[in-house]
Design a protein around this motif. Structure first.
Motif, PDB file in Angstrom:
ATOM      1  N   HIS A   1      12.039  -1.327  26.907  1.00 47.71           N
ATOM      2  CA  HIS A   1      11.774  -0.066  27.609  1.00 47.71           C
ATOM      3  C   HIS A   1      10.576   0.700  27.046  1.00 47.71           C
ATOM      4  O   HIS A   1       9.852   1.350  27.774  1.00 47.71           O
ATOM      5  N   ASP A   2      10.356   0.613  25.726  1.00 51.68           N
ATOM      6  CA  ASP A   2       9.256   1.376  25.123  1.00 51.68           C
ATOM      7  C   ASP A   2       8.041   0.501  24.820  1.00 51.68           C
ATOM      8  O   ASP A   2       7.215   0.871  23.966  1.00 51.68           O
TER       9      ASP A   2
ATOM     10  N   CYS B   1      12.082   9.929  23.358  1.00 52.20           N
ATOM     11  CA  CYS B   1      11.046   9.002  22.917  1.00 52.20           C
ATOM     12  C   CYS B   1       9.997   9.652  22.017  1.00 52.20           C
ATOM     13  O   CYS B   1       9.084   8.982  21.552  1.00 52.20           O
TER      14      CYS B   1
ATOM     15  N   ASP C   1      19.053   5.150  25.651  1.00 53.23           N
ATOM     16  CA  ASP C   1      17.884   5.627  24.909  1.00 53.23           C
ATOM     17  C   ASP C   1      18.206   6.963  24.229  1.00 53.23           C
ATOM     18  O   ASP C   1      17.975   7.164  23.033  1.00 53.23           O
TER      19      ASP C   1
ATOM     20  N   HIS D   1      14.916   0.804  17.443  1.00 55.39           N
ATOM     21  CA  HIS D   1      15.439   1.597  18.564  1.00 55.39           C
ATOM     22  C   HIS D   1      15.474   0.745  19.849  1.00 55.39           C
ATOM     23  O   HIS D   1      16.402   0.868  20.659  1.00 55.39           O
TER      24      HIS D   1
HETATM   25 FE   LIG Z   1      13.090   4.994  23.774  1.00 56.00          FE
END
Ligand SMILES: [Fe+2]
Ligand SMILES: [Fe+2]
Length: 396
Positions: A203-204, A354, A291, A169
């Protein structure tokens, strides 16, 4: 040309190199990196010698001659950026193959970070990962230069999946970010596109601190687990602001902002700080679109993905709530021309891309109308419908 005609080799001691398959070297054009061979015949001793200098065109038979004579061809680590850029630009290779190689290069390093069992993630490994992902982002940017959202979605669907969803992802979000940034801003510089890609890939990163039982949950999370998940923007920001991460300061600051702000919502209902509209970094506002899009269009074992057009409709229905209506509108207009979305599909206001979901909790507009009868839901309904009335901010 024979091997005798090659440039006189330069001897290089202590050179960090990686080996490369000869077929990945672009031929009939000048290359932007040196080629090395290992001239040592002694087991366990390496002596790398430069056999082809950057800036000189190489022909197919030169490459095969070198490979035949010396077995392996090497490239210096400090020229990996140039090799990846030339790889992304290599018209003789299929995009899928190039993207697969570059994606795996970035994944390997992200994987190492995610599997680091030490409580302290060393700043050195984060820096290495940033550098490696930066090189991959440069190659990926070249590879997908002519792709629009639908083409990129199809390409991503064709690539092999990594068994760690968050890593896959992250790369996908980086790819969508580069494409989105270019669509929104056709004059975007390569530097901006690269940062957009890196921001998506990282980002994560704060999820490193989450236990696997939460990251890979196959059922809806308990409230206390969700509280933990909501910490990942803060954890990620903290990881990136450790002492000793040497990376271009401006670039690192933008990536840090994206990591910290990608769950802020346009209307101020996001986390961790409830920032609103332009208070949220523009790269973070874009990353939240990428996202969201990847989360609802990618196959996870426990939910069916949406088709790209449906996904865009769902995202459009959150304009002004979750996502920036200006960025989305501009992006949508570029790829859909005059085609209207006006989707009747909605996700709940608190949908969090998320979080693991057992199913996408999709609703149709008429189901929301029905819920208007329920006074408790009144505020939500107003919120949904407000999305369509939101004025676009004037940005030149
Ligand atoms: Fe994400
Ligand atoms: Fe996230």
């Amino acid at each position: 040309m024979t091997l005798k005609d090659f440039l006189k080799p330069d001897k290089q001691a202590n050179l960090e190199v990686f080996s490369v398959s000869p077929r990945l070297i672009p031929v009939n054009k000048s290359i932007n990196f040196n080629l090395y061979i290992n001239s040592s015949a002694r087991e366990g001793v390496d002596r790398f010698v430069c056999i082809w200098k950057a800036g000189k065109a190489i022909q197919e038979n030169d490459v095969s001659e070198i490979a035949k004579k010396f077995g392996h061809i090497y490239i210096a680590e400090n020229q990996r950026n140039h090799f990846f850029k030339d790889l992304g630009d290599n018209k003789n290779l299929a995009t899928k193959e190039k993207v697969e190689i570059l994606k795996n290069a970035a994944l390997d390093h992200l994987d190492q970070l995610f599997h680091n069992t030490d409580d302290m993630i060393q700043s050195e490994s984060i820096k290495k990962c940033l550098v490696e992902c930066e090189a991959a982002a440069i190659g990926l940017m070249e590879s997908i230069r002519n792709y629009d959202l639908f083409g990129l979605h199809d390409l991503i669907a064709e690539l092999d999946f990594h068994d760690h969803y968050t890593l896959d992802h992250s790369i996908n979000t980086g790819l969508y970010n580069m494409m989105l940034f270019r669509e929104i801003n056709p004059n975007a510089t390569n530097e901006q596109l690269k940062i957009a890609g890196l921001s998506g890939m990282f980002h994560d990163i704060g999820k490193i601190k989450l236990p696997n039982s939460i990251i890979n949950a196959t059922q809806d999370l308990e409230p206390e687990e969700y509280i933990k998940i909501k910490q990942h923007p803060i954890w990620g920001r903290d990881l990136l602001q450790q002492e000793g991460i040497k990376f271009q300061r401006n670039h690192l600051n933008i990536i840090k902002n994206v990591v910290y702000e990608h769950h802020e919502n346009y209307d101020g209902s996001g986390y961790p700080n409830g920032l609103k509209a332009e208070e949220i970094n523009i790269f973070a506002r874009m990353t939240s679109i990428s996202d969201f899009f990847d989360a609802i269009t990618t196959k996870r074992s426990y939910h069916t993905p949406l088709e790209p057009l449906d996904a865009l409709g769902v995202i459009e229905n959150t304009c002004g709530i979750k996502v920036d209506p200006y960025l989305f509108e501009r992006f949508k207009r570029k790829i859909l021309k005059d085609e209207k979305l006006d989707s009747a599909l909605y996700l709940p206001k608190d949908f969090d891309p998320c979080c693991p979901h057992t199913a996408l909790d999709l609703m149709y507009e008429d189901e929301i109308q029905k819920s208007e009868l329920n006074e408790n839901d009144q505020e939500d309904v107003i919120h949904y419908h407000w999305a369509k009335k939101t004025q676009l901010p004037k940005i030149s």
